[in-house]
Design a protein around this motif. Sequence first.
Motif, PDB file in Angstrom:
ATOM      1  N   HIS A 164      51.075 -16.250   0.911  1.00  0.00           N
ATOM      2  CA  HIS A 164      51.063 -16.789  -0.656  1.00  0.00           C
ATOM      3  C   HIS A 164      52.567 -16.124  -0.932  1.00  0.00           C
ATOM      4  CE1 HIS A 164      47.592 -18.909  -0.351  1.00  0.00           C
ATOM      5  NE2 HIS A 164      47.064 -17.802   0.161  1.00  0.00           N
ATOM      6  N   CYS A 174      49.763 -25.095  -3.380  1.00  0.00           N
ATOM      7  CA  CYS A 174      49.029 -24.390  -2.422  1.00  0.00           C
ATOM      8  C   CYS A 174      47.714 -24.330  -2.853  1.00  0.00           C
ATOM      9  CB  CYS A 174      49.683 -22.980  -2.391  1.00  0.00           C
ATOM     10  SG  CYS A 174      49.036 -21.877  -1.380  1.00  0.00           S
ATOM     11  N   CYS A 176      46.341 -21.762  -3.477  1.00  0.00           N
ATOM     12  CA  CYS A 176      45.960 -20.483  -4.394  1.00  0.00           C
ATOM     13  C   CYS A 176      46.459 -20.918  -5.838  1.00  0.00           C
ATOM     14  CB  CYS A 176      46.908 -19.497  -4.015  1.00  0.00           C
ATOM     15  SG  CYS A 176      48.742 -19.597  -4.243  1.00  0.00           S
ATOM     16  N   CYS A 181      54.314 -21.888  -1.381  1.00  0.00           N
ATOM     17  CA  CYS A 181      53.902 -20.927  -0.520  1.00  0.00           C
ATOM     18  C   CYS A 181      54.120 -21.093   0.851  1.00  0.00           C
ATOM     19  CB  CYS A 181      52.391 -20.283  -0.906  1.00  0.00           C
ATOM     20  SG  CYS A 181      51.821 -20.103  -2.204  1.00  0.00           S
TER      21      CYS A 181
HETATM   22 ZN   LIG Z   1      49.487 -19.859  -2.172  1.00  0.00          ZN
END
Ligand SMILES: [Zn+2]
Length: 344
Positions: A164, A174, A176, A181
């Motif tokens: 990340h 992403c 996350c 990332c």
């Molecule tokens: Zn990420």
Amino acid sequence: MDKIGVQGGAFIGLDIGGQSIKGFRLEPDGAVSCRATRPTPASAGAGEVLGTVAWVLGELGKDVAAVGVGTPGAVDAAGRIAGEAVNIPGWMGTELRVAVEEFSGAPTFVRNDGNLAAYAEWAARGGEARALLFIGLGTGIGGGYVEDGRILSGIDDRALEIGHVVVHHGGRACVCGRSGCVEAYASGPSMARIACELASEPGVAWEESSLARELREPGASTDARALYLAYARGDRLAHKVHSCAVEALARVVAAALAFLAPDRVVFGGGVLRGAGFLVEDVAALVPNYVYEAEYRDCRFEKALLGPEAGLLGAALYGARAVISREELLRLSVSATTGLKFEGC
Ligand SMILES: [Zn+2]
């Protein structure tokens, strides 16, 4: 082969993932004599997961010299789970080392799974690699760094969790929740998603791409394996997806080279199956992003170990506590080159 002078039994490697709990038993002569695996009862909570860990350990037999355990995410120096695991409710705070030591009766060591895969790759080279950076490309992107047999851990074993790191400001979304990332470009599922999106992008014909044609069918999907089969046929869309992944990886690897100055960068993980050339392609782009002195003496290599790198790393990491460095390196090389899978 000479027997390695180890007293007191075998080395157990455990790998606790969101999908399954796997274990294997590494004998002192480097043979894997037994393996066991069970689905992770993740939604049932930490207690059930530990019960399954005990079952897997029970399958691997008695007479155990040491146990190594790999788990995703953060682990503190006492072997306690130090971060939330999205797929195992209540896993944070679990005293994993204490529990496994109780089940097995043997000294137990718990580390982040990426770090243990890096350790296995370092050990498999029999001492030839001094400082090894490992990058695993699978459903996510993780890594580890081992220098002279020591894993760089940082706080709670989180060092080299590089998936990340943002490599394209304002780039692709992403998992996350942020964007840009490296994992959004170079993990297996991300590469598949990019292929699907590019295939259906308005105004781009991808005329000679059979992959694009397939992906335009309703409900079509792909994966890294299929992508690289298409790549091998010269498919333009597959080549485009590959170059996006390589670009993202080169950026993060260049930064890691400047921080760590390894003599080896090793790529492993499922994405690399049928795509070993990815390693050279990343190496060719790295000079765009870092000073020459940082990569001149570094070798870029494919992993020596397959999907069981984490398990072997766990077993070897446990072993390292009870045998000498020379014995460990001999054990590692023989486990890597002469891996014999025998029945329980
Ligand atoms: Zn990420």
